[in-house]
Design a protein around this motif. Structure first.
Motif, PDB file in Angstrom:
ATOM      1  N   ALA A  16       4.597  -7.338  -9.527  1.00 16.08           N
ATOM      2  CA  ALA A  16       4.631  -6.964  -8.107  1.00 16.08           C
ATOM      3  C   ALA A  16       3.857  -5.673  -7.864  1.00 16.08           C
ATOM      4  O   ALA A  16       3.042  -5.585  -6.932  1.00 16.08           O
ATOM      5  CB  ALA A  16       6.083  -6.806  -7.639  1.00 16.08           C
ATOM      6  N   GLY A  17       4.090  -4.668  -8.693  1.00 17.89           N
ATOM      7  CA  GLY A  17       3.387  -3.399  -8.527  1.00 17.89           C
ATOM      8  C   GLY A  17       1.890  -3.549  -8.716  1.00 17.89           C
ATOM      9  O   GLY A  17       1.088  -2.986  -7.958  1.00 17.89           O
ATOM     10  N   SER A  18       1.497  -4.329  -9.707  1.00 15.01           N
ATOM     11  CA  SER A  18       0.073  -4.560  -9.958  1.00 15.01           C
ATOM     12  C   SER A  18      -0.588  -5.297  -8.805  1.00 15.01           C
ATOM     13  O   SER A  18      -1.744  -5.018  -8.460  1.00 15.01           O
ATOM     14  CB  SER A  18      -0.107  -5.350 -11.255  1.00 15.01           C
ATOM     15  N   ALA A  19       0.122  -6.225  -8.205  1.00 14.77           N
ATOM     16  CA  ALA A  19      -0.427  -6.955  -7.062  1.00 14.77           C
ATOM     17  C   ALA A  19      -0.698  -6.014  -5.892  1.00 14.77           C
ATOM     18  O   ALA A  19      -1.758  -6.083  -5.249  1.00 14.77           O
ATOM     19  CB  ALA A  19       0.531  -8.080  -6.642  1.00 14.77           C
ATOM     20  N   PHE A  20       0.240  -5.129  -5.620  1.00 16.70           N
ATOM     21  CA  PHE A  20       0.028  -4.152  -4.544  1.00 16.70           C
ATOM     22  C   PHE A  20      -1.131  -3.213  -4.884  1.00 16.70           C
ATOM     23  O   PHE A  20      -1.946  -2.892  -4.018  1.00 16.70           O
ATOM     24  CB  PHE A  20       1.302  -3.340  -4.289  1.00 16.70           C
ATOM     25  N   ILE A  25      -6.655  -1.442  -3.885  1.00 18.53           N
ATOM     26  CA  ILE A  25      -8.004  -1.124  -4.345  1.00 18.53           C
ATOM     27  C   ILE A  25      -9.024  -1.958  -3.583  1.00 18.53           C
ATOM     28  O   ILE A  25     -10.069  -1.443  -3.160  1.00 18.53           O
ATOM     29  CB  ILE A  25      -8.110  -1.341  -5.866  1.00 18.53           C
ATOM     30  N   ILE A  26      -8.724  -3.211  -3.365  1.00 18.07           N
ATOM     31  CA  ILE A  26      -9.622  -4.068  -2.584  1.00 18.07           C
ATOM     32  C   ILE A  26      -9.745  -3.541  -1.162  1.00 18.07           C
ATOM     33  O   ILE A  26     -10.833  -3.505  -0.580  1.00 18.07           O
ATOM     34  CB  ILE A  26      -9.138  -5.535  -2.611  1.00 18.07           C
ATOM     35  N   MET A  27      -8.616  -3.098  -0.581  1.00 20.30           N
ATOM     36  CA  MET A  27      -8.638  -2.606   0.797  1.00 20.30           C
ATOM     37  C   MET A  27      -9.338  -1.253   0.940  1.00 20.30           C
ATOM     38  O   MET A  27      -9.606  -0.828   2.056  1.00 20.30           O
ATOM     39  CB  MET A  27      -7.219  -2.528   1.355  1.00 20.30           C
ATOM     40  N   LEU A  28      -9.623  -0.591  -0.157  1.00 14.54           N
ATOM     41  CA  LEU A  28     -10.394   0.651  -0.050  1.00 14.54           C
ATOM     42  C   LEU A  28     -11.831   0.372   0.396  1.00 14.54           C
ATOM     43  O   LEU A  28     -12.455   1.218   1.017  1.00 14.54           O
ATOM     44  CB  LEU A  28     -10.397   1.408  -1.384  1.00 14.54           C
ATOM     45  N   VAL A  29     -12.338  -0.807   0.062  1.00 12.97           N
ATOM     46  CA  VAL A  29     -13.708  -1.164   0.445  1.00 12.97           C
ATOM     47  C   VAL A  29     -13.762  -2.224   1.533  1.00 12.97           C
ATOM     48  O   VAL A  29     -14.837  -2.571   2.001  1.00 12.97           O
ATOM     49  CB  VAL A  29     -14.527  -1.604  -0.788  1.00 12.97           C
ATOM     50  N   THR A  30     -12.620  -2.746   1.919  1.00 10.83           N
ATOM     51  CA  THR A  30     -12.535  -3.708   3.018  1.00 10.83           C
ATOM     52  C   THR A  30     -11.531  -3.161   4.034  1.00 10.83           C
ATOM     53  O   THR A  30     -10.799  -2.223   3.741  1.00 10.83           O
ATOM     54  CB  THR A  30     -12.061  -5.090   2.518  1.00 10.83           C
ATOM     55  N   PRO A  31     -11.493  -3.740   5.221  1.00  9.78           N
ATOM     56  CA  PRO A  31     -10.522  -3.251   6.208  1.00  9.78           C
ATOM     57  C   PRO A  31      -9.075  -3.426   5.735  1.00  9.78           C
ATOM     58  O   PRO A  31      -8.717  -4.461   5.167  1.00  9.78           O
ATOM     59  CB  PRO A  31     -10.788  -4.126   7.425  1.00  9.78           C
ATOM     60  N   GLY A  32      -8.292  -2.406   5.959  1.00  2.87           N
ATOM     61  CA  GLY A  32      -6.883  -2.477   5.587  1.00  2.87           C
ATOM     62  C   GLY A  32      -6.378  -1.131   5.105  1.00  2.87           C
ATOM     63  O   GLY A  32      -7.153  -0.241   4.780  1.00  2.87           O
ATOM     64  N   PRO A  33      -5.076  -0.996   5.041  1.00  5.37           N
ATOM     65  CA  PRO A  33      -4.464   0.276   4.622  1.00  5.37           C
ATOM     66  C   PRO A  33      -4.424   0.400   3.097  1.00  5.37           C
ATOM     67  O   PRO A  33      -3.366   0.281   2.463  1.00  5.37           O
ATOM     68  CB  PRO A  33      -3.061   0.187   5.221  1.00  5.37           C
ATOM     69  N   VAL A  36      -2.106   3.119   1.468  1.00  3.96           N
ATOM     70  CA  VAL A  36      -0.688   2.781   1.656  1.00  3.96           C
ATOM     71  C   VAL A  36      -0.272   1.713   0.650  1.00  3.96           C
ATOM     72  O   VAL A  36       0.799   1.796   0.032  1.00  3.96           O
ATOM     73  CB  VAL A  36      -0.415   2.325   3.106  1.00  3.96           C
ATOM     74  N   ALA A  37      -1.123   0.706   0.457  1.00  2.00           N
ATOM     75  CA  ALA A  37      -0.813  -0.351  -0.507  1.00  2.00           C
ATOM     76  C   ALA A  37      -0.792   0.195  -1.932  1.00  2.00           C
ATOM     77  O   ALA A  37       0.061  -0.195  -2.748  1.00  2.00           O
ATOM     78  CB  ALA A  37      -1.823  -1.492  -0.388  1.00  2.00           C
ATOM     79  N   LYS A  58      -0.270  11.963  -7.268  1.00  2.00           N
ATOM     80  CA  LYS A  58      -1.677  12.175  -6.910  1.00  2.00           C
ATOM     81  C   LYS A  58      -2.071  11.363  -5.679  1.00  2.00           C
ATOM     82  O   LYS A  58      -2.796  11.846  -4.808  1.00  2.00           O
ATOM     83  CB  LYS A  58      -2.580  11.804  -8.083  1.00  2.00           C
ATOM     84  N   ALA A  59      -1.603  10.129  -5.595  1.00  2.00           N
ATOM     85  CA  ALA A  59      -1.953   9.268  -4.463  1.00  2.00           C
ATOM     86  C   ALA A  59      -1.339   9.785  -3.165  1.00  2.00           C
ATOM     87  O   ALA A  59      -1.978   9.742  -2.111  1.00  2.00           O
ATOM     88  CB  ALA A  59      -1.491   7.835  -4.732  1.00  2.00           C
ATOM     89  N   LYS A  60      -0.107  10.274  -3.228  1.00  2.00           N
ATOM     90  CA  LYS A  60       0.525  10.844  -2.031  1.00  2.00           C
ATOM     91  C   LYS A  60      -0.252  12.055  -1.544  1.00  2.00           C
ATOM     92  O   LYS A  60      -0.447  12.239  -0.340  1.00  2.00           O
ATOM     93  CB  LYS A  60       1.975  11.237  -2.320  1.00  2.00           C
ATOM     94  N   LYS A  61      -0.720  12.877  -2.485  1.00  2.00           N
ATOM     95  CA  LYS A  61      -1.511  14.051  -2.126  1.00  2.00           C
ATOM     96  C   LYS A  61      -2.813  13.619  -1.445  1.00  2.00           C
ATOM     97  O   LYS A  61      -3.200  14.183  -0.420  1.00  2.00           O
ATOM     98  CB  LYS A  61      -1.802  14.875  -3.380  1.00  2.00           C
ATOM     99  N   LYS A  62      -3.473  12.607  -1.988  1.00  2.00           N
ATOM    100  CA  LYS A  62      -4.725  12.109  -1.415  1.00  2.00           C
ATOM    101  C   LYS A  62      -4.480  11.524  -0.021  1.00  2.00           C
ATOM    102  O   LYS A  62      -5.280  11.745   0.897  1.00  2.00           O
ATOM    103  CB  LYS A  62      -5.331  11.056  -2.341  1.00  2.00           C
TER     104      LYS A  62
END
Length: 76
Positions: A16-20, A25-33, A36-37, A58-62
């Motif tokens: 589940a965590g890996s899927a999110f 990561i995909i949504m970083l280059v395509t539309p989407g949050p 957050v994911a 680190k991700a929360k800081k970013k």
């Protein structure tokens, strides 16, 4: 029996965590949050894995930095 259940739980959390994470990561280059994911994936993974907790910090800081940057641009 308990060891099997524990292993299955750890596997389910990993999947589940890996899927999110992958979706984020995909949504970083395509539309989407994407961030957050990614954070959601790291929250799920941090239940079982210590490395995920470090990356979560680190991700929360970013995410906060990105949010602040967007707010500054929109307030001009």
């Amino acid at each position: 029996m308990k060891a099997t259940i524990k292993l299955l739980k750890k596997m389910a959390i990993f999947i589940a965590g890996s899927a999110f994470l992958l979706a984020g990561i995909i949504m970083l280059v395509t539309p989407g949050p994407g961030l957050v994911a990614i954070i959601a994936g790291l929250v799920i993974l941090s239940v079982e894995f210590e490395w995920a907790e470090r990356y979560l910090h680190k991700a929360k800081k970013k995410l906060k930095e990105t949010n602040d940057k967007v707010r500054r641009k929109t307030n001009r």
